[in-house]
Design a protein around this motif. Structure first.
Motif, PDB file in Angstrom:
ATOM      1  N   ASP A 197       0.812  -1.214   0.000  1.00  0.00           N
ATOM      2  CA  ASP A 197       0.000   0.000   0.000  1.00  0.00           C
ATOM      3  C   ASP A 197       0.848   1.267   0.000  1.00  0.00           C
ATOM      4  OD1 ASP A 197      -2.555  -1.455   2.106  1.00  0.00           O
ATOM      5  OD2 ASP A 197      -2.424  -1.230  -0.080  1.00  0.00           O
ATOM      6  N   ASN A 198       2.063   1.120  -0.425  1.00  0.00           N
ATOM      7  CA  ASN A 198       2.948   2.284  -0.470  1.00  0.00           C
ATOM      8  C   ASN A 198       3.421   2.554  -1.876  1.00  0.00           C
ATOM      9  OD1 ASN A 198       3.080   2.904   2.350  1.00  0.00           O
ATOM     10  ND2 ASN A 198       4.355   1.084   2.610  1.00  0.00           N
ATOM     11  N   LEU A 199       3.669   3.829  -2.130  1.00  0.00           N
ATOM     12  CA  LEU A 199       4.324   4.247  -3.358  1.00  0.00           C
ATOM     13  C   LEU A 199       5.747   4.640  -2.979  1.00  0.00           C
ATOM     14  CD1 LEU A 199       4.341   5.283  -6.356  1.00  0.00           C
ATOM     15  CD2 LEU A 199       3.580   7.487  -5.446  1.00  0.00           C
ATOM     16  N   VAL A 200       6.710   4.071  -3.656  1.00  0.00           N
ATOM     17  CA  VAL A 200       8.109   4.342  -3.332  1.00  0.00           C
ATOM     18  C   VAL A 200       8.747   5.110  -4.484  1.00  0.00           C
ATOM     19  CG1 VAL A 200      10.336   3.362  -2.702  1.00  0.00           C
ATOM     20  CG2 VAL A 200       8.215   2.193  -2.027  1.00  0.00           C
ATOM     21  N   ILE A 201       9.406   6.218  -4.150  1.00  0.00           N
ATOM     22  CA  ILE A 201      10.097   6.999  -5.188  1.00  0.00           C
ATOM     23  C   ILE A 201      11.547   7.182  -4.749  1.00  0.00           C
ATOM     24  CG2 ILE A 201      10.171   9.145  -6.491  1.00  0.00           C
ATOM     25  CD1 ILE A 201       7.218   9.516  -6.008  1.00  0.00           C
ATOM     26  N   GLY A 202      12.467   6.726  -5.560  1.00  0.00           N
ATOM     27  CA  GLY A 202      13.896   6.865  -5.257  1.00  0.00           C
ATOM     28  C   GLY A 202      14.307   8.333  -5.239  1.00  0.00           C
ATOM     29  N   ALA A 203      15.286   8.646  -4.412  1.00  0.00           N
ATOM     30  CA  ALA A 203      15.668  10.048  -4.190  1.00  0.00           C
ATOM     31  C   ALA A 203      16.117  10.759  -5.454  1.00  0.00           C
ATOM     32  CB  ALA A 203      16.777  10.122  -3.141  1.00  0.00           C
ATOM     33  N   MET A 204      16.770  10.032  -6.359  1.00  0.00           N
ATOM     34  CA  MET A 204      17.278  10.694  -7.566  1.00  0.00           C
ATOM     35  C   MET A 204      16.294  10.623  -8.734  1.00  0.00           C
ATOM     36  SD  MET A 204      20.051  12.306  -7.102  1.00  0.00           S
ATOM     37  CE  MET A 204      20.647  12.547  -8.771  1.00  0.00           C
ATOM     38  N   THR A 205      15.036  10.337  -8.448  1.00  0.00           N
ATOM     39  CA  THR A 205      14.040  10.327  -9.521  1.00  0.00           C
ATOM     40  C   THR A 205      13.727  11.764  -9.912  1.00  0.00           C
ATOM     41  OG1 THR A 205      13.100   8.359  -8.494  1.00  0.00           O
ATOM     42  CG2 THR A 205      11.787   9.422 -10.210  1.00  0.00           C
ATOM     43  N   ARG A 206      13.734  12.004 -11.237  1.00  0.00           N
ATOM     44  CA  ARG A 206      13.508  13.365 -11.743  1.00  0.00           C
ATOM     45  C   ARG A 206      12.029  13.733 -11.638  1.00  0.00           C
ATOM     46  NH1 ARG A 206      18.954  14.596 -12.248  1.00  0.00           N
ATOM     47  NH2 ARG A 206      19.970  12.897 -13.377  1.00  0.00           N
ATOM     48  N   HIS A 207      11.758  15.009 -11.486  1.00  0.00           N
ATOM     49  CA  HIS A 207      10.368  15.487 -11.388  1.00  0.00           C
ATOM     50  C   HIS A 207       9.560  15.071 -12.616  1.00  0.00           C
ATOM     51  CE1 HIS A 207      11.833  17.623  -8.004  1.00  0.00           C
ATOM     52  NE2 HIS A 207      12.294  18.676  -8.638  1.00  0.00           N
ATOM     53  N   THR A 208      10.182  15.154 -13.793  1.00  0.00           N
ATOM     54  CA  THR A 208       9.464  14.755 -15.017  1.00  0.00           C
ATOM     55  C   THR A 208       9.040  13.301 -14.935  1.00  0.00           C
ATOM     56  OG1 THR A 208      10.812  16.285 -16.308  1.00  0.00           O
ATOM     57  CG2 THR A 208       9.610  14.616 -17.532  1.00  0.00           C
ATOM     58  N   GLU A 209       9.930  12.464 -14.412  1.00  0.00           N
ATOM     59  CA  GLU A 209       9.605  11.035 -14.322  1.00  0.00           C
ATOM     60  C   GLU A 209       8.419  10.821 -13.388  1.00  0.00           C
ATOM     61  OE1 GLU A 209      13.507   9.785 -13.072  1.00  0.00           O
ATOM     62  OE2 GLU A 209      14.092   9.213 -15.105  1.00  0.00           O
ATOM     63  N   VAL A 210       8.419  11.524 -12.261  1.00  0.00           N
ATOM     64  CA  VAL A 210       7.309  11.371 -11.311  1.00  0.00           C
ATOM     65  C   VAL A 210       6.021  11.866 -11.953  1.00  0.00           C
ATOM     66  CG1 VAL A 210       6.393  12.131  -9.090  1.00  0.00           C
ATOM     67  CG2 VAL A 210       8.823  11.588  -9.301  1.00  0.00           C
ATOM     68  N   ALA A 211       6.095  13.001 -12.658  1.00  0.00           N
ATOM     69  CA  ALA A 211       4.889  13.606 -13.232  1.00  0.00           C
ATOM     70  C   ALA A 211       4.249  12.721 -14.286  1.00  0.00           C
ATOM     71  CB  ALA A 211       5.238  14.972 -13.831  1.00  0.00           C
ATOM     72  N   LYS A 212       5.069  11.968 -15.029  1.00  0.00           N
ATOM     73  CA  LYS A 212       4.529  11.188 -16.146  1.00  0.00           C
ATOM     74  C   LYS A 212       4.361   9.705 -15.799  1.00  0.00           C
ATOM     75  CE  LYS A 212       5.479  14.735 -19.027  1.00  0.00           C
ATOM     76  NZ  LYS A 212       4.657  15.567 -19.819  1.00  0.00           N
ATOM     77  N   SER A 213       4.759   9.324 -14.604  1.00  0.00           N
ATOM     78  CA  SER A 213       4.762   7.897 -14.274  1.00  0.00           C
ATOM     79  C   SER A 213       3.343   7.348 -14.154  1.00  0.00           C
ATOM     80  CB  SER A 213       5.513   7.689 -12.956  1.00  0.00           C
ATOM     81  OG  SER A 213       5.146   6.472 -12.369  1.00  0.00           O
ATOM     82  N   GLU A 214       3.091   6.273 -14.860  1.00  0.00           N
ATOM     83  CA  GLU A 214       1.766   5.630 -14.783  1.00  0.00           C
ATOM     84  C   GLU A 214       1.515   5.131 -13.367  1.00  0.00           C
ATOM     85  OE1 GLU A 214       0.586   6.314 -18.682  1.00  0.00           O
ATOM     86  OE2 GLU A 214      -0.556   5.488 -17.007  1.00  0.00           O
ATOM     87  N   ILE A 215       2.598   4.666 -12.741  1.00  0.00           N
ATOM     88  CA  ILE A 215       2.464   4.132 -11.374  1.00  0.00           C
ATOM     89  C   ILE A 215       2.014   5.244 -10.428  1.00  0.00           C
ATOM     90  CG2 ILE A 215       3.696   3.071  -9.448  1.00  0.00           C
ATOM     91  CD1 ILE A 215       5.598   1.841 -11.554  1.00  0.00           C
ATOM     92  N   VAL A 216       2.646   6.400 -10.546  1.00  0.00           N
ATOM     93  CA  VAL A 216       2.290   7.516  -9.667  1.00  0.00           C
ATOM     94  C   VAL A 216       0.886   8.012  -9.982  1.00  0.00           C
ATOM     95  CG1 VAL A 216       2.881   9.854  -8.939  1.00  0.00           C
ATOM     96  CG2 VAL A 216       4.702   8.219  -9.425  1.00  0.00           C
TER      97      VAL A 216
END
Lengths: 786, 265, 158
Positions: free
Chosen positions: B65-84
């Motif tokens: 039940d958690n979403l995990v985002i690695g520290a060096m993940t770029r903002h663009t990657e987070v914004a476009k990620s299907e998972i997010v």
């Protein structure tokens, strides 16, 4: 025919490939040293001592120079080129400006010392190590306070902060009209201080050749010959010893005309250290040291009769010139500004009292519009508020007061004559393009849903194409205001045009070639344009003030005409016929009714190499024309825009913008539209977000980077709907008028009027520019008594 | 800017070792905040430890039940990620509104969290979602991680490695940007999970803060109407040329309402 | 001080250098490699005139140290055309008057090429938001938006 066609730009290839040559791109055969400047952090202070020893001993440092060194070298201070006088002949309170401050600093960012080092970081490190001790003085950067009794005096020798006070129009007539008015509207309409912010910062490269005692100076400037002229005064270099080159320039907008401290000091430094020296400004330096613009504080009044006809307008303006006058001196607010106070309206009486003042701020000088956006703004805001007060539709009220076509030429109540226009046609076209009637309906529907839509408009003339030299001299100019073109036809029939204008985005390589190609009857590909080099081009006045088309463009046309006049005579001689029997066909010359013809190239070759020629016809095929226009010209426009205001946050969305311009004959409609777009966005920026902000107590400059100086971005803006209508200027054979500044004149007024239109019903009558969300929100709160 | 030693470790362990050993080590993530401050001579790190070569610091994935985002993940990657977008769309929206597209291509969640700029977005996002910050040494709850003005709970040599977000029932983000910098004048992250609401505000003060009064009302009824009349005092709020305290306090209210509306949409 | 060796590919060619660690990518490109098409327009990483592609993604070269890019692939505006033939996005800018002074243009084109990579048919709204990190002072963006739209279409039609 090329004129009138949207010919694609010939200069684009190199820019698209990243092969433009801006001053910072220039490479020489020898290493170039770097300059950096020590700038004062104080708005007003006496300089007690400058110690350069520490800086001078740092690694890589070649020299540390101060204002004292400059004076010891026998050099001069800066003077302007436009010393304006008032009607009684009284001169402005002008002071000369040091390039590196010696006794005193008067604005944050003023240059105090200069370091030249082998690399950029060494220069910056050493510039920070120059030790300057100051006696800090009280400062004032608030324009409306500059003449207060306790205002700190910037220039003691003047004993006042007044630069010049001028009065325009007829006070008596205005007072009389106000006494009879059925309605009077008053508004305080400051015009905010902004700055040009071309994406290329200023950059200069100086080189001295001691063998030939020759100087070369590359400058990111709009007027290389004027720069060379400045040097005759600043560094006392005679013009024939100095070559000034303005290569590709990444935007200027009027700002790149001033003889900045960095300009002559870079060239001086090159001589001192015996190496070429370059300085390229950082954006932080640009924001504080590029000349600023506008910064007026105006109280305006307008009087109407019972039919909503304007009887008179009256203005009291205080206009900041900053710590020193700009190159255009007091002409910006005390000459140019008043010329447009009639805007597009039939106003029988106008009176303006304008006080130009010194404040502890960056010098104010020309920036796209130069005094005229402020005029349009104050008039248009008055009319807008009046419309709402009177309960008359804002466009209807304007239409009642438009200068009609049959009133042209129209002499305004400030003694400027607009020569040709048809404002009612522009208004009709603008309303149609903007779908005005539907907009008002939409506005009403949205208001019922609690959505605040506003519709703004403005109607104005510009005074473009400065200008006849005699007229400009009378307005104070110490420089000519013509421009020049040399049309050189080579023996092969190809053509080089040398023009005294300087394109920094205006597409002269395309448009001047269009004009020349049409007049010469040749292919546009056979023409090359050279601008921006004082060794190659005769003395030109540079590109600013929407002037190049009606001066340099005309010089191109006339020089081409003279070429053809001569070519005709030679061709007729070669074809053994009368000149009247010649027709131009496919670029060549044909005897009417026969198939005997010669090409343009044949004639060109003959011009240089054929001895058998008509009696008295000189060898060669080259004509230089210094074209002094007969008058300024008066383009006109109507703008309509739509905003949506969110009263909860004060946020403004600019949804639509329509502009209909009359710029006379259009050489290249694609280029024209681009100029209008660019000017609109700079005007929208002024209306909504841009401000050079100074602390009102300390004079400290607060908008030091793009983190605080808000630049309009693509996501802030809509696309624009443009149209045009042509009335031909009667004073030049091509019928052209200037176009470059139209957007900046209209957009601040149009956008701000739209915002007021949106929230008038919430009790708001004025918000100062820039109309930021914070200010709009507070205005709404204050109107509701919160 | 001033000279510095450059290090490019390829593992978290190597990075931590360098940062523990050297005197004034500064981690370099996306560089979109750090490099400009170095150019303007506002910060003078003498040792830069580049984290961009550490593959273990990147990645987006679900863990129960958690979403995990690695520290060096770029903002663009987070914004476009299907998972997010599937798990917590409000975080994708937050990431997609940081700076501009080019800044988002380089800027990282770990960098933003470690830097704790008082007008940055992620700190409010993390507190508003009750996230856990995993470092090279421990796990810190977002509520305990962010202090005032660029200060965090991190100790010397401690690196943010990943952020773990428990999936909320609802979450909404609303931001009002400074026209010049595109940072928040005020931004609000609102969420509710297991009957507990969170309202986290950035930009208004020197530190991200929670609005307990709004949270209490939202606990009872997670709806815009529940909080629209709550006025926040402007006391202690930031004031600069872009926004005064009173305006900011107004924005807190308006944006909290809009965040709740967005969460419920 | 702090001389660091770095080796990267720029426009397809391998380049190696020993650099002061402070050397920003934009200065490395402009001064060491004489690729002056990438420009500097601000000092707060906002204007985008310095935009290049790093490993295929547009980035502001003013905010990256050259030494960070060991084994990276960098593409600048000079590497975009195909010899004499302009890239379709470059052609689109020319055909739609998407430039005036030319200074912001290289950065715009680098970002525009990436827009074409990620979108098939971007709306005007999407294009304008994707250009938020590229400032222009001359064009008012109107024709840049037109150029990007046309360029995306041209790229996808071929």
């Amino acid at each position: 025919m090329y004129i009138g066609e949207p010919v694609l730009r010939r200069e684009d290839e190199k820019f698209l490939r990243g092969k433009g040559q801006y001053v910072d791109d220039i490479r020489l055969t020898e290493p170039i040293a770097h300059a950096a400047y020590t700038r004062t952090p104080h708005a007003h202070a006496k300089i007690v001592n400058i110690s350069t020893n520490k800086a001078a001993s740092m690694p890589g440092v070649l020299a540390v120079l101060t204002g004292r060194d400059w004076l010891d070298a026998g050099f001069g201070e800066a003077d302007g080129v436009w010393p304006v006088k008032d009607k009684d002949g009284k001169t402005a309170n002008t002071v000369n400006r040091p390039f590196l401050a010696v006794e005193k600093v008067r604005y944050v960012g003023e240059c105090v010392a200069m370091v030249i080092a082998e690399d950029r970081y060494q220069a910056l490190d050493a510039a920070e190590a120059v030790e300057v001790s100051y006696d800090v003085l009280p400062a004032n950067a608030v324009t409306s306070k500059a003449l207060d009794e306790d205002a700190p005096i910037l220039h003691e020798e003047l004993g006042t902060n007044l630069v010049l006070e001028t009065h325009h129009g007829n006070k008596f007539a205005v007072d009389e009209a106000f006494s009879k008015a059925s309605h009077i509207t008053e508004v305080e309409v400051p015009s905010n201080r902004v700055t040009a912010c071309p994406i290329e910062p200023r950059s200069y490269l100086g080189h001295y050749d001691p063998i030939n005692d020759q100087y070369t100076f590359w400058s990111s400037t709009q007027a290389p010959h004027i720069v060379r002229k400045y040097f005759t005064n600043s560094m006392r270099i005679p013009e024939h010893k100095l070559r000034v080159i303005a290569p590709d320039v990444g935007g200027g907008f009027g700002m790149k005309l001033y003889h900045y401290p960095e300009e002559p000091t870079v060239l001086w430094a090159a001589k001192v250290v015996g190496k070429p020296v370059r300085w390229t400004g950082t954006r932080s330096e640009s924001l504080v040291s590029d000349t600023h613009a506008r910064d007026h504080f105006t109280r305006g009044k307008i009087a109407f009769d019972t039919n909503g006809k304007i009887l008179a307008m009256s203005f009291r303006t205080m206009a900041a010139y900053g710590a020193y006058e700009g190159q255009f001196q007091a002409s910006i607010a005390n000459a140019y500004h008043y010329c447009l106070l009639s805007c597009g309206y039939d106003i029988p009486a106008i009176y303006a009292e304008i006080k130009g003042v010194y404040t502890n701020s960056t010098p104010v000088d020309a920036y796209r519009g130069a005094g005229r956006p402020e005029a349009v703004y104050q008039v248009e805001r008055l009319i807008e508020n009046a419309a709402h007060e009177l309960g008359i539709d804002p466009l209807e009220l304007r239409e009642r007061n438009l200068i009609q076509a049959n009133q042209m030429p129209y002499k305004t109540a400030v003694d400027i004559t607009y020569n040709v226009a048809d404002l009612p046609v522009l208004m009709t076209k603008a309303k149609k393009l903007a779908r005005y009637d539907e907009l008002r309906e939409e506005q009403e529907n949205l208001r019922k849903k609690g959505i605040y839509m506003g519709i703004g408009t403005c109607v104005f003339f510009d005074m473009a194409g400065a200008g006849p030299t005699k007229m400009m001299n009378e307005l104070g100019a110490k420089i000519g205001c013509y421009d020049v073109a040399s049309c050189r036809v080579h023996p092969s029939g190809k053509v080089t045009i040398f023009a005294g204008s300087h394109s920094h985005g205006q597409a002269h390589e395309t448009t001047w070639s269009q004009i020349a190609a049409d007049r010469l009857g040749c292919d546009i590909e056979d023409i090359e344009l050279v601008e921006g080099d004082t060794d190659r081009v005769p003395f030109g006045i540079g590109t600013w003030g929407s002037r190049s088309l009606s001066t340099a463009g005309m010089a191109v046309a006339v020089s081409a005409d003279r070429i053809i006049e001569k070519a005709n005579k030679l061709a007729a001689h070669m074809l053994e016929c009368a000149v009247e029997d010649l027709i131009r066909e496919e670029g060549g010359f044909t005897v009417k009714g026969t198939d005997r013809s010669i090409t343009f190239a044949d004639v060109a070759d003959a011009a240089y190499h054929r001895g058998d020629r008509p009696e008295g016809l000189e060898i060669g095929l080259e004509e230089t024309v210094f074209y002094d226009p007969k008058d300024c010209n008066y383009p006109s426009a109507v703008h309509i825009c739509v905003v949506l205001v969110d009263p909860k946050t004060g946020n403004v969305t600019l949804r639509d913008y329509t502009a209909v311009d009359d710029v006379g004959t259009i050489i290249n409609p694609m280029v024209l539209e681009g100029q209008v777009h660019g000017g609109l966005v700079q005007g929208i920026g002024q209306a909504l977000m841009e401000e050079c902000a100074y602390d009102s107590e300390t004079g400290q400059y607060v908008s030091g980077t793009f983190m605080d100086y808000a630049m309009p971005r693509a996501s802030d803006l809509p696309s624009f709907a443009l149209d045009s209508y042509t009335t031909l200027d009667p004073d030049n054979p091509l019928g052209i008028k200037g176009a470059g500044e139209s957007g900046t004149l209209g957009a601040p007024a149009c956008v701000c009027n739209a915002i007021v239109d949106a929230i008038w019903g919430l009790g708001v009558q004025q918000v100062t520019q820039p109309m930021t969300p914070r200010k709009i929100w507070h205005a709404i709160q204050n109107a509701n008594g919160n | 800017m001033f000279e510095f030693e450059y290090h490019r470790p390829e593992s978290i362990e190597a990075a931590v070792k360098i940062l523990k050993d050297i005197r004034e080590g500064q981690p370099l993530a996306g560089g979109m905040s750090l490099v400009p401050t170095m150019k303007l001579r506002l910060s003078e790190p003498r040792e830069l430890v580049d984290l961009n070569a550490i593959a273990d610091l990147r990645g987006i994935y679900r863990e129960g039940d958690n979403l995990v985002i690695g520290a060096m993940t770029r903002h663009t990657e987070v914004a476009k990620s299907e998972i997010v977008l599937d798990a917590i769309p409000a975080i994708a929206q937050l990431a997609g509104g940081i700076g501009d597209p080019l800044c988002r291509n380089r800027g990282t969640i770990g960098g933003s969290v470690a830097f704790n700029d008082p007008v940055a977005d992620y700190p409010a996002g993390l507190i508003g979602l009750d996230a856990k910050i995993h470092t090279s040494e421990r796990v810190i709850a977002a509520d305990e991680f962010f202090d005032e003005l660029y200060e965090t709970a991190l100790v010397k040599g401690e690196l943010v490695t990943k952020i773990v977000f428990p999936l909320p029932e609802k979450a909404g983000w609303a931001k009002f940007s400074n026209l010049a910098s595109r940072y928040a004048i005020v931004a609000v992250m609102v969420s509710i999970s297991g009957g507990i609401a969170r309202v986290a505000v950035t930009g208004a003060k020197n530190k991200v803060f929670r609005v307990s009064e709004m949270e209490a009302r939202l606990n009872e009824s997670f709806a815009a109407d529940a909080i629209k009349d709550i006025k926040i005092s402007p006391d202690g709020m930031n004031a600069d040329i872009h926004a005064d305290a009173k305006y900011r306090s107004n924005l807190v209210n308006v944006l909290a309402v809009r965040a709740v509306e967005s969460a419920s949409a | 001080m702090s001389d660091n060796e770095v080796s990267m590919k720029v426009n397809g060619s391998t380049v190696s250098a020993k650099l002061d660690s402070r050397t920003l990518l934009v200065h490395f490109l402009r001064e060491h490699l004489n690729l002056t098409g990438t420009h500097v327009g601000c000092d707060t990483s906002q204007c985008g005139a310095c935009t290049v592609h790093v490993n295929g993604i547009p980035a502001k070269s003013c905010s990256i140290f050259a030494v960070q890019l060991e084994n990276a692939e960098v593409t600048t505006i000079e590497g975009v055309a195909n010899g004499n033939d302009l890239h379709p996005m470059q052609k689109a800018f020319r055909d739609n008057h998407g430039l005036q002074c030319g200074y912001c243009t290289p950065g715009m084109i680098m970002q525009a090429i990436d827009i074409a990579r990620r979108y098939d048919k971007p709306t005007e709204h999407e294009i304008r938001h994707e250009l938020e990190g590229n400032l222009c002072r001359c064009t008012g963006y109107h024709n840049i938006v037109k150029s990007v739209k046309a360029g995306v279409k041209a790229i996808h039609d071929t």
